[in-house]
Design a protein around this motif. Structure first.
Motif, PDB file in Angstrom:
ATOM      1  N   TRP A   3      27.656 -20.410  29.435  1.00 34.32           N
ATOM      2  CA  TRP A   3      29.017 -20.906  29.621  1.00 34.32           C
ATOM      3  C   TRP A   3      30.029 -19.995  28.922  1.00 34.32           C
ATOM      4  CZ3 TRP A   3      32.785 -22.725  26.256  1.00 34.32           C
ATOM      5  CH2 TRP A   3      33.865 -23.361  26.862  1.00 34.32           C
ATOM      6  N   VAL A   4      29.730 -19.609  27.677  1.00 36.69           N
ATOM      7  CA  VAL A   4      30.631 -18.726  26.925  1.00 36.69           C
ATOM      8  C   VAL A   4      30.748 -17.376  27.618  1.00 36.69           C
ATOM      9  CG1 VAL A   4      30.885 -17.401  24.772  1.00 36.69           C
ATOM     10  CG2 VAL A   4      30.292 -19.837  24.687  1.00 36.69           C
ATOM     11  N   MET A   5      29.627 -16.813  28.038  1.00 34.00           N
ATOM     12  CA  MET A   5      29.657 -15.491  28.666  1.00 34.00           C
ATOM     13  C   MET A   5      30.416 -15.507  29.983  1.00 34.00           C
ATOM     14  SD  MET A   5      25.963 -13.961  27.653  1.00 34.00           S
ATOM     15  CE  MET A   5      26.325 -12.399  28.414  1.00 34.00           C
ATOM     16  N   GLN A   6      30.327 -16.596  30.720  1.00 31.17           N
ATOM     17  CA  GLN A   6      31.032 -16.669  31.995  1.00 31.17           C
ATOM     18  C   GLN A   6      32.542 -16.774  31.824  1.00 31.17           C
ATOM     19  OE1 GLN A   6      29.019 -19.753  34.233  1.00 31.17           O
ATOM     20  NE2 GLN A   6      27.539 -18.282  35.026  1.00 31.17           N
ATOM     21  N   LEU A   7      33.001 -17.106  30.632  1.00 26.03           N
ATOM     22  CA  LEU A   7      34.437 -17.096  30.354  1.00 26.03           C
ATOM     23  C   LEU A   7      34.983 -15.670  30.420  1.00 26.03           C
ATOM     24  CD1 LEU A   7      34.668 -19.532  27.300  1.00 26.03           C
ATOM     25  CD2 LEU A   7      35.390 -20.000  29.654  1.00 26.03           C
ATOM     26  N   PHE A   8      34.129 -14.689  30.121  1.00 30.43           N
ATOM     27  CA  PHE A   8      34.549 -13.305  30.056  1.00 30.43           C
ATOM     28  C   PHE A   8      34.018 -12.452  31.203  1.00 30.43           C
ATOM     29  CE2 PHE A   8      34.402 -15.063  25.779  1.00 30.43           C
ATOM     30  CZ  PHE A   8      35.721 -14.871  25.396  1.00 30.43           C
ATOM     31  N   PHE A  40      21.482 -12.342  31.764  1.00 29.67           N
ATOM     32  CA  PHE A  40      22.057 -11.263  32.560  1.00 29.67           C
ATOM     33  C   PHE A  40      23.542 -11.153  32.239  1.00 29.67           C
ATOM     34  CE2 PHE A  40      18.319 -12.668  34.738  1.00 29.67           C
ATOM     35  CZ  PHE A  40      17.792 -11.540  35.338  1.00 29.67           C
ATOM     36  N   TYR A  41      23.983  -9.927  32.009  1.00 31.60           N
ATOM     37  CA  TYR A  41      25.402  -9.663  31.774  1.00 31.60           C
ATOM     38  C   TYR A  41      25.878  -8.720  32.875  1.00 31.60           C
ATOM     39  CZ  TYR A  41      29.786  -8.398  29.585  1.00 31.60           C
ATOM     40  OH  TYR A  41      31.117  -8.205  29.336  1.00 31.60           O
ATOM     41  N   ASP A  42      26.902  -9.123  33.562  1.00 30.78           N
ATOM     42  CA  ASP A  42      27.445  -8.345  34.687  1.00 30.78           C
ATOM     43  C   ASP A  42      26.339  -8.034  35.700  1.00 30.78           C
ATOM     44  OD1 ASP A  42      29.636  -7.302  36.020  1.00 30.78           O
ATOM     45  OD2 ASP A  42      29.425  -5.311  35.121  1.00 30.78           O
ATOM     46  N   GLY A  43      25.440  -9.012  35.879  1.00 30.60           N
ATOM     47  CA  GLY A  43      24.355  -8.885  36.844  1.00 30.60           C
ATOM     48  C   GLY A  43      23.156  -8.087  36.365  1.00 30.60           C
ATOM     49  N   LYS A  44      23.207  -7.544  35.140  1.00 29.48           N
ATOM     50  CA  LYS A  44      22.108  -6.727  34.622  1.00 29.48           C
ATOM     51  C   LYS A  44      21.353  -7.500  33.536  1.00 29.48           C
ATOM     52  CE  LYS A  44      21.107  -2.455  32.159  1.00 29.48           C
ATOM     53  NZ  LYS A  44      21.658  -1.412  31.317  1.00 29.48           N
ATOM     54  N   TYR A  45      20.029  -7.490  33.617  1.00 25.74           N
ATOM     55  CA  TYR A  45      19.181  -8.142  32.611  1.00 25.74           C
ATOM     56  C   TYR A  45      19.311  -7.381  31.310  1.00 25.74           C
ATOM     57  CZ  TYR A  45      14.811  -9.745  30.398  1.00 25.74           C
ATOM     58  OH  TYR A  45      13.867 -10.260  29.535  1.00 25.74           O
ATOM     59  N   VAL A  46      19.825  -8.079  30.262  1.00 27.89           N
ATOM     60  CA  VAL A  46      20.060  -7.404  28.988  1.00 27.89           C
ATOM     61  C   VAL A  46      19.258  -7.976  27.824  1.00 27.89           C
ATOM     62  CG1 VAL A  46      22.355  -6.525  29.555  1.00 27.89           C
ATOM     63  CG2 VAL A  46      22.120  -8.798  28.537  1.00 27.89           C
ATOM     64  N   LEU A  92      27.886 -17.936  20.007  1.00 30.61           N
ATOM     65  CA  LEU A  92      28.813 -16.798  20.113  1.00 30.61           C
ATOM     66  C   LEU A  92      28.107 -15.490  19.753  1.00 30.61           C
ATOM     67  CD1 LEU A  92      32.004 -18.408  18.550  1.00 30.61           C
ATOM     68  CD2 LEU A  92      31.517 -18.023  20.985  1.00 30.61           C
ATOM     69  N   ARG A  93      27.206 -15.550  18.789  1.00 32.38           N
ATOM     70  CA  ARG A  93      26.421 -14.367  18.386  1.00 32.38           C
ATOM     71  C   ARG A  93      25.574 -13.859  19.544  1.00 32.38           C
ATOM     72  NH1 ARG A  93      21.083 -13.282  16.792  1.00 32.38           N
ATOM     73  NH2 ARG A  93      20.510 -15.402  17.364  1.00 32.38           N
ATOM     74  N   ILE A  94      24.887 -14.763  20.222  1.00 30.65           N
ATOM     75  CA  ILE A  94      24.040 -14.361  21.350  1.00 30.65           C
ATOM     76  C   ILE A  94      24.887 -13.777  22.473  1.00 30.65           C
ATOM     77  CG2 ILE A  94      22.426 -15.157  23.124  1.00 30.65           C
ATOM     78  CD1 ILE A  94      21.552 -17.346  21.086  1.00 30.65           C
ATOM     79  N   ALA A  95      26.014 -14.414  22.768  1.00 35.11           N
ATOM     80  CA  ALA A  95      26.899 -13.921  23.824  1.00 35.11           C
ATOM     81  C   ALA A  95      27.440 -12.533  23.483  1.00 35.11           C
ATOM     82  CB  ALA A  95      28.044 -14.902  24.060  1.00 35.11           C
ATOM     83  N   ALA A  96      27.908 -12.362  22.256  1.00 40.78           N
ATOM     84  CA  ALA A  96      28.443 -11.059  21.836  1.00 40.78           C
ATOM     85  C   ALA A  96      27.352 -10.001  21.807  1.00 40.78           C
ATOM     86  CB  ALA A  96      29.111 -11.183  20.469  1.00 40.78           C
ATOM     87  N   LEU A  97      26.198 -10.359  21.271  1.00 40.93           N
ATOM     88  CA  LEU A  97      25.079  -9.424  21.219  1.00 40.93           C
ATOM     89  C   LEU A  97      24.689  -8.955  22.611  1.00 40.93           C
ATOM     90  CD1 LEU A  97      22.843  -7.987  19.628  1.00 40.93           C
ATOM     91  CD2 LEU A  97      21.514 -10.097  19.753  1.00 40.93           C
TER      92      LEU A  97
END
Length: 163
Positions: free
Chosen positions: A35-40, A58-64, A111-116
């Protein structure tokens, strides 16, 4: 003693899940992180592993990254609670501080996981430093600051200035 009891209870909770089944606390942390990551970045999402007890992030569609049971901060919260209980103060104050501090640790962990995850997307070569040094320093630094606030202001050992 509090640490031993809480760790035992948490282990019993984890034992209630099948070997390759994700526990519900880690699932909740994963959902909140998504949810947090989808805000950005609306191309960020989680996907449960079909064969292992973790969520793929996945961030921007890429498995991170993957979110495993150790990422849910429960062990950190147990450590925090144990310290506060060891230096307890008035019951109401102690319970409120434990609740507020645990909630703060939970939110900051999400927030740590999202930022990381987003930093790993942009700086993949820095993942060992980010995951192994910077972000543990962040979460344990917050816990240490909460402990200092507790001992100095609310515990039975807090200085009672009569100014």
């Amino acid at each position: 003693m509090t640490y031993i009891v809480l760790t035992f209870l948490y282990q019993q909770y984890l034992n209630g899940f099948q070997e390759n089944e994700m526990d519900s606390i880690t699932r909740m942390v994963s959902d909140n992180t998504q949810w947090v990551m989808q805000l950005f970045n609306n191309q960020s999402y989680i996907e449960e592993s079909a064969t292992h007890p973790y969520m793929k992030l996945f961030y921007d569609g890429k498995y991170v990254a993957r979110i495993v049971e150790g990422c849910n901060a429960i062990s950190v919260i147990i450590l925090f609670v144990s310290f506060v209980v060891a230096f307890s103060g008035k019951l109401k104050t102690t319970l409120l501080f434990i609740f507020g501090g645990s909630l703060l640790i939970y939110v900051l962990n999400v927030l740590r996981i999202a930022a990381l995850s987003s930093l790993i997307f942009y700086f993949p070569k820095q993942e060992p430093f980010l995951h192994g040094v910077l972000f543990p320093l962040y979460i344990y630094g917050v816990v240490f600051m909460l402990w200092l606030i507790w001992v100095r202001n609310f515990s039975r050992y807090a200085s009672k200035d009569t100014k």
